[in-house]
Write an enzyme that holds these catalytic residues in place. Sequence first.
Site, PDB file in Angstrom:
ATOM      1  N   TYR A  95     -18.473 -51.477  -1.582  1.00  0.00           N
ATOM      2  CA  TYR A  95     -19.463 -50.477  -1.977  1.00  0.00           C
ATOM      3  C   TYR A  95     -19.311 -50.118  -3.455  1.00  0.00           C
ATOM      4  O   TYR A  95     -20.299 -50.054  -4.194  1.00  0.00           O
ATOM      5  CB  TYR A  95     -19.287 -49.238  -1.098  1.00  0.00           C
ATOM      6  CG  TYR A  95     -20.383 -48.203  -1.238  1.00  0.00           C
ATOM      7  CD1 TYR A  95     -21.607 -48.384  -0.612  1.00  0.00           C
ATOM      8  CD2 TYR A  95     -20.168 -47.041  -1.968  1.00  0.00           C
ATOM      9  CE1 TYR A  95     -22.612 -47.431  -0.718  1.00  0.00           C
ATOM     10  CE2 TYR A  95     -21.166 -46.078  -2.087  1.00  0.00           C
ATOM     11  CZ  TYR A  95     -22.384 -46.281  -1.464  1.00  0.00           C
ATOM     12  OH  TYR A  95     -23.367 -45.333  -1.569  1.00  0.00           O
ATOM     13  N   SER A 104     -24.521 -43.980  -6.571  1.00  0.00           N
ATOM     14  CA  SER A 104     -23.387 -43.198  -6.084  1.00  0.00           C
ATOM     15  C   SER A 104     -22.440 -42.934  -7.240  1.00  0.00           C
ATOM     16  O   SER A 104     -22.314 -43.755  -8.155  1.00  0.00           O
ATOM     17  CB  SER A 104     -22.652 -43.950  -4.969  1.00  0.00           C
ATOM     18  OG  SER A 104     -21.422 -43.315  -4.656  1.00  0.00           O
TER      19      SER A 104
END
Length: 302
Positions: free
Chosen positions: A188, A175
Amino acid sequence: MDLKNACRMCLFPFQMLYYIVRASLFSLLPNRRKDLSKEVVLITGGGRGIGRHLANEFAKQGARKLILWGRTEKCLKEAAEEISLSGTECHYFLCDVANREEVYKQAKVVREKVGDVTILVNNAAVVHGKSLIDSDDDALLKSQHINTLGQFWTTKAFLPRMLELQHGHVVCINSILSQSPIPGAIDYNTSKASSLAFMESLTLGMLDCPGVGCTTVLPFHCNTEMFQGMRVRFPQLFPPLKPEMVAQRTVDAVRADQAFLYLPWTMHALVFLKSFMPHVALEEIHKFSGSYTCMNTFKGRT
């Protein structure tokens, strides 16, 4: 300093310029894509979201066999049946990548029942979308075990055979938050940053391993149920990515042996700006884009 090292230092800038120019030219020219007709692809988190789209895209582009790993049998079964109907052999196995022993056990089952995995796609991930203070300790640990340590176990399980065969590919769906974190997703952000370091180290380690490559994909916010409820201030300027597009570009990058893929390409500019801009300027960018509040409406996977 001896003459040999002095010559190396003098040539180094010209070598770097050569590689930059060569990479730029290759990016403009259509290059040969490797054939997938003999590949056995294993995708973690393959029952839904990007993982399911990846499975369909690999099947569409000619992969010989697909193997789906995940924790929800209903999703895995539906995805496997969908791919099988398209004519590609597909198997699924329940496996929690956070559980080291379970990964090693299921890897052995896969080798016995399906064969050697030649493309490993580490896609499984979770996000809780809370601040550090509001996060449950077990939830924080879960993110690190699935998003980061899970890659250690799956790669250790399948990479040795790839090296032995001198044929294989390790893929990580990472990501852009690994390099440009946002508030409200500290679990995350941290896990993906660790995952990126893992893949960067692994990629460098594979340079002297013929036939084995690595691809790391760093997409912007994707329109999947995993990030349901996340909002950006200017969706026209920063639209969420379609998972099918991410899947298509990922498979294409694997076939082209591309080491790192940023989606969209403008994410390169974000990483470049962050490398030299003062922190106060970065704060203004976050305020402008609305990233400080984008997780306030986060719901996640229902």
